[in-house]
Scaffold this motif. Structure first.
Motif, mmCIF file in Angstrom:
data_model
loop_
_atom_site.group_PDB
_atom_site.id
_atom_site.type_symbol
_atom_site.label_atom_id
_atom_site.label_comp_id
_atom_site.label_asym_id
_atom_site.label_seq_id
_atom_site.Cartn_x
_atom_site.Cartn_y
_atom_site.Cartn_z
ATOM 1 N N ALA A 154 0.837 -1.208 0.000
ATOM 2 C CA ALA A 154 0.000 0.000 0.000
ATOM 3 C C ALA A 154 0.864 1.247 0.000
ATOM 4 C CB ALA A 154 -0.929 -0.007 1.208
ATOM 5 N N SER A 155 1.923 1.230 0.808
ATOM 6 C CA SER A 155 2.828 2.371 0.868
ATOM 7 C C SER A 155 3.666 2.483 -0.403
ATOM 8 C CB SER A 155 3.740 2.237 2.092
ATOM 9 O OG SER A 155 4.667 3.290 2.151
ATOM 10 N N LYS A 156 4.181 1.369 -0.865
ATOM 11 C CA LYS A 156 5.058 1.347 -2.037
ATOM 12 C C LYS A 156 4.329 1.778 -3.291
ATOM 13 C CE LYS A 156 7.815 -1.925 -4.767
ATOM 14 N NZ LYS A 156 8.279 -3.334 -4.847
ATOM 15 N N ARG A 157 3.090 1.335 -3.461
ATOM 16 C CA ARG A 157 2.329 1.590 -4.683
ATOM 17 C C ARG A 157 1.374 2.772 -4.558
ATOM 18 N NH1 ARG A 157 3.063 -2.871 -7.941
ATOM 19 N NH2 ARG A 157 4.103 -4.617 -6.867
ATOM 20 N N ASP A 158 1.337 3.381 -3.371
ATOM 21 C CA ASP A 158 0.472 4.541 -3.129
ATOM 22 C C ASP A 158 -0.982 4.223 -3.472
ATOM 23 O OD1 ASP A 158 -0.148 7.103 -2.337
ATOM 24 O OD2 ASP A 158 0.173 7.981 -4.323
ATOM 25 N N ILE A 159 -1.489 3.131 -2.896
ATOM 26 C CA ILE A 159 -2.877 2.744 -3.104
ATOM 27 C C ILE A 159 -3.576 2.656 -1.748
ATOM 28 C CG2 ILE A 159 -2.486 1.493 -5.256
ATOM 29 C CD1 ILE A 159 -2.432 -1.097 -3.709
ATOM 30 N N GLN A 160 -4.877 2.827 -1.765
ATOM 31 C CA GLN A 160 -5.668 2.717 -0.541
ATOM 32 C C GLN A 160 -6.304 1.334 -0.500
ATOM 33 O OE1 GLN A 160 -8.723 5.648 -0.051
ATOM 34 N NE2 GLN A 160 -9.230 5.005 2.027
ATOM 35 N N ILE A 161 -6.037 0.606 0.565
ATOM 36 C CA ILE A 161 -6.572 -0.747 0.721
ATOM 37 C C ILE A 161 -7.529 -0.748 1.907
ATOM 38 C CG2 ILE A 161 -6.031 -3.167 1.163
ATOM 39 C CD1 ILE A 161 -3.334 -2.760 -0.120
ATOM 40 N N VAL A 162 -8.778 -1.101 1.656
ATOM 41 C CA VAL A 162 -9.800 -1.183 2.697
ATOM 42 C C VAL A 162 -10.082 -2.657 2.947
ATOM 43 C CG1 VAL A 162 -12.124 -0.528 3.395
ATOM 44 C CG2 VAL A 162 -10.788 1.006 1.924
ATOM 45 N N VAL A 163 -9.874 -3.100 4.170
ATOM 46 C CA VAL A 163 -9.955 -4.524 4.491
ATOM 47 C C VAL A 163 -10.975 -4.765 5.598
ATOM 48 C CG1 VAL A 163 -8.686 -6.555 5.276
ATOM 49 C CG2 VAL A 163 -7.536 -4.843 3.870
ATOM 50 N N SER A 164 -11.797 -5.790 5.409
ATOM 51 C CA SER A 164 -12.669 -6.284 6.471
ATOM 52 C C SER A 164 -12.007 -7.531 7.057
ATOM 53 C CB SER A 164 -14.048 -6.637 5.904
ATOM 54 O OG SER A 164 -14.812 -7.349 6.872
ATOM 55 N N THR A 165 -11.775 -7.547 8.362
ATOM 56 C CA THR A 165 -11.092 -8.685 8.962
ATOM 57 C C THR A 165 -11.591 -8.933 10.382
ATOM 58 O OG1 THR A 165 -8.907 -9.604 9.532
ATOM 59 C CG2 THR A 165 -9.215 -7.246 9.837
ATOM 60 N N HIS A 166 -11.422 -10.176 10.854
ATOM 61 C CA HIS A 166 -11.702 -10.543 12.237
ATOM 62 C C HIS A 166 -10.451 -11.176 12.851
ATOM 63 C CE1 HIS A 166 -15.800 -10.404 10.529
ATOM 64 N NE2 HIS A 166 -16.169 -10.049 11.748
ATOM 65 N N ASN A 167 -9.282 -10.876 12.286
ATOM 66 C CA ASN A 167 -8.071 -11.605 12.634
ATOM 67 C C ASN A 167 -7.009 -10.683 13.223
ATOM 68 O OD1 ASN A 167 -5.295 -12.878 11.966
ATOM 69 N ND2 ASN A 167 -6.727 -14.565 11.672
#
Length: 284
Positions: free
Chosen positions: A146-159
């Motif tokens: 995400a930092s390297k490629r300058d993208i926004q990643i939205v994640v749903s997780t329970h972990n």
């Protein structure tokens, strides 16, 4: 913007170019890897780091696909001068579509990220099918990407392990953690601000505690020691059985502090309440 679930990600890793035609314009992740050996090496190194196995793109046979492992003791020919020996050796490697769900979804996500062009990516439960160490490795890798490629990643997780990996690999000031709680038909949102995330992660005592596990519990109780956690856990189990409130008890996390010092810092970092014996017994 792209949206993926763990199940759909497997299709990227198990895709075969023979299914869409070798002459088709390079529009799929596997097409892009076929044309760029450096991408293949990047994915292979990641596979080895997480699963202990490299992977190989089978360019030598008509049905181009990803296979697990590397060809040993057979010279790799030029693409313009294939050999029967190498083709047979590659074909003997297990196809990625014969592997477990975790391997397929992990490498499918990696393939989609390194070949994608989207600036916003939505991922639902990417850690599904993964062991704890693999979930942490995935979070760490996504944070770096995400930092390297300058993208926004939205994640749903329970972990928790995935969250720890994400914090380990990303820039904490760029990470926002939002807990969604549902009561009836109403959702409520609670954010752990970036500055609190950074403060927690930069404090070794907090970083290596289980305080972040509290993100996935409705109630958190801070105890002075491990022994206190075991004692209160036994009391809580007994109360749960007597009152038939097992599910409520399961949603309480006990966090050992290792003494009275800095209990308030731990409570503030986790957004939790310090419970003494009397108040703790009322958390149900």
């Amino acid at each position: 913007m792209k949206h993926w679930s763990a199940g759909s990600l497997s299709s990227f890793a198990t895709m075969r170019l023979g299914h869409v035609g070798a002459g088709t314009q390079a529009a799929t992740p596997l097409h892009l890897v076929f044309r760029d050996g450096e991408l293949e090496q990047t994915l292979s190194r990641l596979a080895y780091e997480v699963f202990g196995e490299h992977h190989t793109l089978d360019r030598a046979n008509a049905d181009v696909r990803l296979r697990l492992g590397r060809v040993e003791n057979v010279e790799i020919p030029l693409l313009s001068h294939p050999t029967v020996e190498y083709a047979a050796a590659v074909a003997s490697l297990p196809s990625l579509d014969t592997q477990g769900d975790g391997v397929r979804s992990f490498l499918g996500l990696a393939l989609a990220i390194v070949t994608g062009q989207a600036q916003i990516v939505l991922i639902d439960e990417p850690e599904a099918f993964l062991h704890p160490s693999q979930a942490r490795a995935l979070g760490r890798w996504l944070g770096i990407q995400a930092s390297k490629r300058d993208i926004q990643i939205v994640v749903s997780t329970h972990n928790r392990d995935f969250v720890l990996g994400l914090l380990d690999g990303g820039i904490q000031s760029d990470i926002r953690i939002i807990r969604i709680a549902r009561k009836g038909n109403i959702n409520s949102f609670h954010e752990l601000p970036p500055h609190e995330i950074s403060a927690t992660w930069n404090d070794p005592v907090l970083r290596y505690s289980n305080i972040l596990q509290g993100l996935f519990h409705r109630k958190v109780a801070i105890c002075e020691s491990d022994a206190d956690c075991r004692f209160y856990g036994a009391v809580l189990d007994e109360l749960a059985q007597e009152t038939d409130r097992r599910s409520q008890a399961d949603d309480v996390l006990l966090v050992p502090r290792g003494g009275k010092q800095r209990v308030s810092a731990l409570a503030n970092a986790g957004g939790v309440t310090v419970c003494r014996r009397r108040s703790f017994l009322s958390v149900l």
